[in-house]
Design a protein around this motif. Structure first.
Motif, PDB file in Angstrom:
ATOM      1  N   TRP A   1       0.805  -1.222   0.000  1.00 49.65           N
ATOM      2  CA  TRP A   1       0.000   0.000   0.000  1.00 49.65           C
ATOM      3  C   TRP A   1       0.839   1.274   0.000  1.00 49.65           C
ATOM      4  CZ3 TRP A   1       0.647   3.198   4.246  1.00 49.65           C
ATOM      5  CH2 TRP A   1       1.248   2.630   5.374  1.00 49.65           C
ATOM      6  N   ARG A   2       2.094   1.166   0.430  1.00 46.61           N
ATOM      7  CA  ARG A   2       2.934   2.360   0.493  1.00 46.61           C
ATOM      8  C   ARG A   2       3.431   2.811  -0.877  1.00 46.61           C
ATOM      9  NH1 ARG A   2       6.646  -0.265   5.101  1.00 46.61           N
ATOM     10  NH2 ARG A   2       6.264  -2.003   3.656  1.00 46.61           N
ATOM     11  N   TYR A   3       3.600   1.874  -1.793  1.00 46.16           N
ATOM     12  CA  TYR A   3       4.213   2.207  -3.076  1.00 46.16           C
ATOM     13  C   TYR A   3       3.355   3.144  -3.927  1.00 46.16           C
ATOM     14  CZ  TYR A   3       7.317  -1.655  -1.759  1.00 46.16           C
ATOM     15  OH  TYR A   3       8.184  -2.478  -1.091  1.00 46.16           O
ATOM     16  N   PRO A   4       2.057   2.854  -4.110  1.00 50.76           N
ATOM     17  CA  PRO A   4       1.237   3.815  -4.861  1.00 50.76           C
ATOM     18  C   PRO A   4       1.217   5.198  -4.212  1.00 50.76           C
ATOM     19  CG  PRO A   4       0.092   1.720  -4.626  1.00 50.76           C
ATOM     20  CD  PRO A   4       1.293   1.658  -3.735  1.00 50.76           C
ATOM     21  N   MET A   5       1.267   5.223  -2.878  1.00 51.21           N
ATOM     22  CA  MET A   5       1.276   6.501  -2.169  1.00 51.21           C
ATOM     23  C   MET A   5       2.547   7.287  -2.499  1.00 51.21           C
ATOM     24  SD  MET A   5       1.051   7.155   1.945  1.00 51.21           S
ATOM     25  CE  MET A   5       2.652   6.381   2.229  1.00 51.21           C
ATOM     26  N   PHE A   6       3.696   6.616  -2.511  1.00 53.31           N
ATOM     27  CA  PHE A   6       4.951   7.280  -2.878  1.00 53.31           C
ATOM     28  C   PHE A   6       4.869   7.858  -4.289  1.00 53.31           C
ATOM     29  CE2 PHE A   6       7.517   4.366   0.138  1.00 53.31           C
ATOM     30  CZ  PHE A   6       7.335   5.260   1.173  1.00 53.31           C
ATOM     31  N   ARG A   7       4.358   7.054  -5.209  1.00 55.60           N
ATOM     32  CA  ARG A   7       4.312   7.488  -6.602  1.00 55.60           C
ATOM     33  C   ARG A   7       3.329   8.641  -6.799  1.00 55.60           C
ATOM     34  NH1 ARG A   7       4.413   1.730  -7.463  1.00 55.60           N
ATOM     35  NH2 ARG A   7       2.169   1.771  -7.854  1.00 55.60           N
ATOM     36  N   GLU A   8       2.196   8.569  -6.116  1.00 55.76           N
ATOM     37  CA  GLU A   8       1.201   9.641  -6.242  1.00 55.76           C
ATOM     38  C   GLU A   8       1.731  10.956  -5.677  1.00 55.76           C
ATOM     39  OE1 GLU A   8      -2.276   8.184  -4.314  1.00 55.76           O
ATOM     40  OE2 GLU A   8      -2.601   6.575  -5.792  1.00 55.76           O
ATOM     41  N   ARG A   9       2.415  10.894  -4.556  1.00 61.52           N
ATOM     42  CA  ARG A   9       2.980  12.102  -3.951  1.00 61.52           C
ATOM     43  C   ARG A   9       4.049  12.726  -4.842  1.00 61.52           C
ATOM     44  NH1 ARG A   9       3.842  10.387   2.447  1.00 61.52           N
ATOM     45  NH2 ARG A   9       1.623  10.400   3.046  1.00 61.52           N
TER      46      ARG A   9
ATOM     47  N   PHE B   1       7.096  13.126 -11.180  1.00 61.50           N
ATOM     48  CA  PHE B   1       8.380  12.481 -10.908  1.00 61.50           C
ATOM     49  C   PHE B   1       8.205  11.075 -10.329  1.00 61.50           C
ATOM     50  CE2 PHE B   1       9.169  17.084 -10.486  1.00 61.50           C
ATOM     51  CZ  PHE B   1      10.134  17.242 -11.480  1.00 61.50           C
ATOM     52  N   GLU B   2       7.054  10.460 -10.612  1.00 63.53           N
ATOM     53  CA  GLU B   2       6.767   9.159 -10.015  1.00 63.53           C
ATOM     54  C   GLU B   2       7.782   8.103 -10.465  1.00 63.53           C
ATOM     55  OE1 GLU B   2       5.493   6.178 -11.369  1.00 63.53           O
ATOM     56  OE2 GLU B   2       5.493   6.807 -13.458  1.00 63.53           O
ATOM     57  N   PHE B   3       8.307   8.210 -11.688  1.00 62.97           N
ATOM     58  CA  PHE B   3       9.328   7.262 -12.164  1.00 62.97           C
ATOM     59  C   PHE B   3      10.567   7.343 -11.278  1.00 62.97           C
ATOM     60  CE2 PHE B   3      13.059   6.120 -14.599  1.00 62.97           C
ATOM     61  CZ  PHE B   3      12.683   4.971 -15.279  1.00 62.97           C
ATOM     62  N   VAL B   4      10.984   8.571 -10.960  1.00 58.40           N
ATOM     63  CA  VAL B   4      12.163   8.767 -10.116  1.00 58.40           C
ATOM     64  C   VAL B   4      11.898   8.245  -8.703  1.00 58.40           C
ATOM     65  CG1 VAL B   4      13.731  10.480  -9.133  1.00 58.40           C
ATOM     66  CG2 VAL B   4      12.882  10.758 -11.473  1.00 58.40           C
ATOM     67  N   ALA B   5      10.694   8.512  -8.188  1.00 58.87           N
ATOM     68  CA  ALA B   5      10.354   8.041  -6.842  1.00 58.87           C
ATOM     69  C   ALA B   5      10.359   6.519  -6.788  1.00 58.87           C
ATOM     70  CB  ALA B   5       8.984   8.576  -6.437  1.00 58.87           C
ATOM     71  N   ASP B   6       9.831   5.909  -7.839  1.00 53.83           N
ATOM     72  CA  ASP B   6       9.802   4.443  -7.902  1.00 53.83           C
ATOM     73  C   ASP B   6      11.218   3.883  -7.930  1.00 53.83           C
ATOM     74  OD1 ASP B   6       8.893   1.874  -8.101  1.00 53.83           O
ATOM     75  OD2 ASP B   6       8.044   2.069 -10.109  1.00 53.83           O
ATOM     76  N   LEU B   7      12.059   4.455  -8.789  1.00 52.55           N
ATOM     77  CA  LEU B   7      13.426   3.963  -8.925  1.00 52.55           C
ATOM     78  C   LEU B   7      14.247   4.214  -7.666  1.00 52.55           C
ATOM     79  CD1 LEU B   7      15.867   2.902 -10.525  1.00 52.55           C
ATOM     80  CD2 LEU B   7      16.148   5.211 -11.470  1.00 52.55           C
TER      81      LEU B   7
END
Length: 297
Positions: free
Chosen positions: A124-132, A136-142
């Motif tokens: 559940w934390r990963y979509p939250m990181f990307r949405e925030r 720049f969601e690609f950078v946050a994911d990487l």
């Protein structure tokens, strides 16, 4: 139920392929890539390359939970590679260290296997990181979901590197203490996981966990996890006391992540979903296990 089992089996096969590809890329770099002359740096580069392979699978399947088991799969491989590249080290120290690391890896990976429902589910934390992160969601994911955890684990493993590459007996008594601390930490995590799985299986709607170890600490699993990384630091100090000033950096970084990010996020989510959790917060210690306090009327 059968469909869920098929989904989980297929998902595990895909994750297994991803990890096999990642390890193959890392091994290829170590065998055929240009060496840096520093064993730890060669393995760090290999570790990052493997992480990038896992990241490619995460993006391809739209699920960053591909990375979840990487945390526990890589440390035993690092230890084994470092050990095979070393000479004149104390075998008994390396064996004690290997027992602790493998026991930890088996427990944590086994816990992941038990709880993993399939690739239809994402932490559940990963979509939250990307949405925030917005655009720049690609950078946050990487960076946030893949590279930073890899670097953090590698930092925590540096005392292992010191322990399996430093000749001499070192402080034998501290090695024994490190082994005891490490195995106790793994045992604590195992008991905490077992108690939580039983609770999740039998719980009623809105019920909160405050039994067993969870009545002494709201997060006994994180306390045990910190204990494991602290034990690795002790192994490093036992092998090379002169390096004690920096060998605890990895364990401290883990502690900072647990207390500053992981636990606050889980606490906030628990309070939002289960209002009765506030009573647990009022009564049960947050991290270090100790007898729960009494709530004043």
């Amino acid at each position: 139920m059968h469909d869920q089992a098929v989904t989980k089996t297929r998902s595990l096969a895909i994750v297994g392929i991803a990890y096999a590809a990642a390890i193959a890329v890392a091994a290829a770099w170590l065998v055929w890539g240009p060496g840096t002359g520093r064993l730890w740096l060669d393995t760090l580069i290999a570790d990052i390359l493997a992480t990038l392979v896992v990241f490619a699978f995460s993006r391809g399947f739209g699920n960053s939970s591909f990375y979840d088991a990487y945390w526990s799969v890589v440390p035993p491989l690092l230890l084994l590679y470092w050990w095979t590249q070393s000479s004149d080290v104390e075998p008994w120290r390396c064996w004690l260290l290997a027992v602790v690391v493998v026991a930890w890896a088996v427990r944590l990976t086994g816990n992941w296997l038990y709880a993993f429902p399939g690739l239809h589910h994402e932490d559940w934390r990963y979509p939250m990181f990307r949405e925030r992160a917005g655009r720049f969601e690609f950078v946050a994911d990487l960076v946030a979901i893949h590279l930073i955890p890899t670097l953090q684990v590698f930092l925590g493993m540096l005392p292992v590197y010191v322990a399996v590459t430093t000749p001499g007996t070192g402080m034998a008594w501290l090695t024994v203490i490190a082994f005891v601390v490490g195995m106790a930490a793994v045992a604590l995590e195992f008991v905490a996981d077992t108690q939580m799985h039983r609770f999740v299986r039998d719980r009623r709607q809105g019920e909160v966990m405050d039994r067993g170890l969870w009545s002494w600490s709201r997060h006994p699993n994180y306390f045990g996890e910190f204990g494991f990384w602290f034990a690795l630091a002790l192994f490093g100090v036992a092998a090379s006391p002169a390096d004690a000033w920096w060998l605890f950096i990895g364990a401290v970084a883990m502690l900072a992540m647990f207390l500053g990010a992981s636990i606050p996020m889980m606490e906030t989510r628990s309070l939002e979903r289960r209002p009765d959790y506030q009573a647990v917060v009022d009564r049960v210690p947050r991290f270090v296990p100790r007898p729960p306090g009494k709530v004043r009327a």
